[in-house]
Write an enzyme that holds these catalytic residues in place. Structure first.
Site, short mmCIF file in Angstrom:
data_model
loop_
_atom_site.label_atom_id
_atom_site.label_comp_id
_atom_site.label_asym_id
_atom_site.label_seq_id
_atom_site.Cartn_x
_atom_site.Cartn_y
_atom_site.Cartn_z
N SER A 145 20.90 74.23 -11.96
CA SER A 145 20.78 72.99 -12.73
C SER A 145 20.14 71.95 -11.83
CB SER A 145 22.16 72.51 -13.15
OG SER A 145 22.10 71.17 -13.60
N TYR A 158 31.43 70.89 -12.08
CA TYR A 158 30.14 71.53 -12.41
C TYR A 158 29.14 71.34 -11.26
CZ TYR A 158 25.91 72.42 -15.28
OH TYR A 158 24.73 72.91 -15.79
C1 BGC Z 1 23.91 70.10 -18.00
C2 BGC Z 1 23.71 69.25 -19.23
C3 BGC Z 1 22.95 67.97 -18.89
C4 BGC Z 1 21.69 68.30 -18.12
C5 BGC Z 1 20.92 67.06 -17.68
C6 BGC Z 1 22.60 70.31 -17.31
O1 BGC Z 1 22.81 71.04 -16.14
O2 BGC Z 1 24.47 71.35 -18.37
O3 BGC Z 1 24.96 68.95 -19.81
O4 BGC Z 1 22.61 67.26 -20.06
O5 BGC Z 1 22.02 69.06 -16.97
O6 BGC Z 1 21.74 66.13 -17.05
#
Ligand code: BGC
Length: 257
Positions: A145, A158
């Site tokens: 991410s 996360y």
């Molecule tokens: C998350 C999303 C978020 C996006 C941008 C992703 O890794 O799972 O919930 O909207 O990042 O911030």
């Protein structure tokens, strides 16, 4: 377009929806046989596998909760017994829970870290053990991410999992290189998937997010899948230990008015 994954077998965790499904569709188009695993929703996932097979490709769905070591290992062994020798692992399954830091419960912390970090770690270990034993080269692709770098307040568990994933990839690129196994991360920004459903249903939050994205749109699973196809193919043979950001410019967007 020539098919870049002809004859390859790919296992995609969480490939029944969202980014994982986009990658499964793309890999099938590129000629791969694909196995997807799902935690729940067996019926829906079987339908997904059926639709993946609709164009004549090979696809199977396997129930496995990758936060359990034995399930992750079984996912790979069943893939091999049903589709043949494995070439590609896409660590796509991921979850998030929103809470202020002081409110995070042990159960939510465990849920996020057990899927995103522990599960990924041991599925990858199972893949590496298999490849070494089979003396095969391999490609490992992690769906990370932008939050492996960028803060995401109220999503600290996360972010902790994604930050860890960045270092797993860097470490393993060195340890696995002698076996001709490459490992890379893709770091998506805001992509239209079920993980984002709260945001997608909230016009105010959505507008403020779009205002932060220079390309002024959310990403689609296909935007991520095209990088995954490249990383799974021979075209990326000299690429390992790195992160490909797919975020419409979100990460480095800063402007003074
Ligand atoms: C998350 C999303 C978020 C996006 C941008 C992703 O890794 O799972 O919930 O909207 O990042 O911030």
């Amino acid at each position: 377009m020539s098919k870049r994954l002809e004859g390859k077998v790919a296992a995609i965790t969480g490939g029944n929806q969202g980014i994982g499904l986009g990658i499964a569709e793309r890999f099938i188009q590129e000629g791969a046989a694909v196995s997807i695993c799902y935690r729940s929703d067996g019926e829906g996932s079987e339908r997904v596998a059926e639709s993946l097979r609709a164009g004549g490709g090979k696809a199977i769905a396997i129930q496995a909760d990758i936060s359990k070591l034995a399930d992750g290992q079984r996912f790979l062994s069943e893939t091999v017994s049903q589709l043949g020798e494995l070439d590609i692992l896409v660590n796509n399954a991921g979850v998030e829970k929103r809470a202020s830091f002081w409110d995070v419960t042990e159960a939510d912390y465990d849920f996020v870290l057990n899927v995103n970090l522990k599960g990924l770690f041991f599925v990858t270990q199972a893949m590496v053990r298999y490849l070494r034993q089979a003396k095969r080269p391999g490609k490992i692709i992690n769906i990370s991410s932008v939050h492996e770098e960028l803060p995401f307040p109220h999503f600290t568990s996360y972010c902790a999992s994604k930050g860890a994933l960045k270092m797993i990839t860097r470490n393993l690129s060195i340890e696995l290189a002698p076996f001709n196994i490459t490992i890379n991360n893709i770091a998506p920004g805001a992509i239209e998937t079920p993980i984002n459903k709260n945001l997608l249903n909230d016009p105010v939050k959505l507008k403020s997010l779009l205002d932060n994205i220079p390309l002024r749109r959310l990403g689609k699973p296909e935007d991520v899948a095209s990088i995954a196809a490249f990383l799974a193919s021979e075209e990326s043979s000299y690429v390992t230990g790195t992160t490909f950001v797919v975020d419409g410019g979100l990460t480095w967007n800063y402007e003074e008015q």
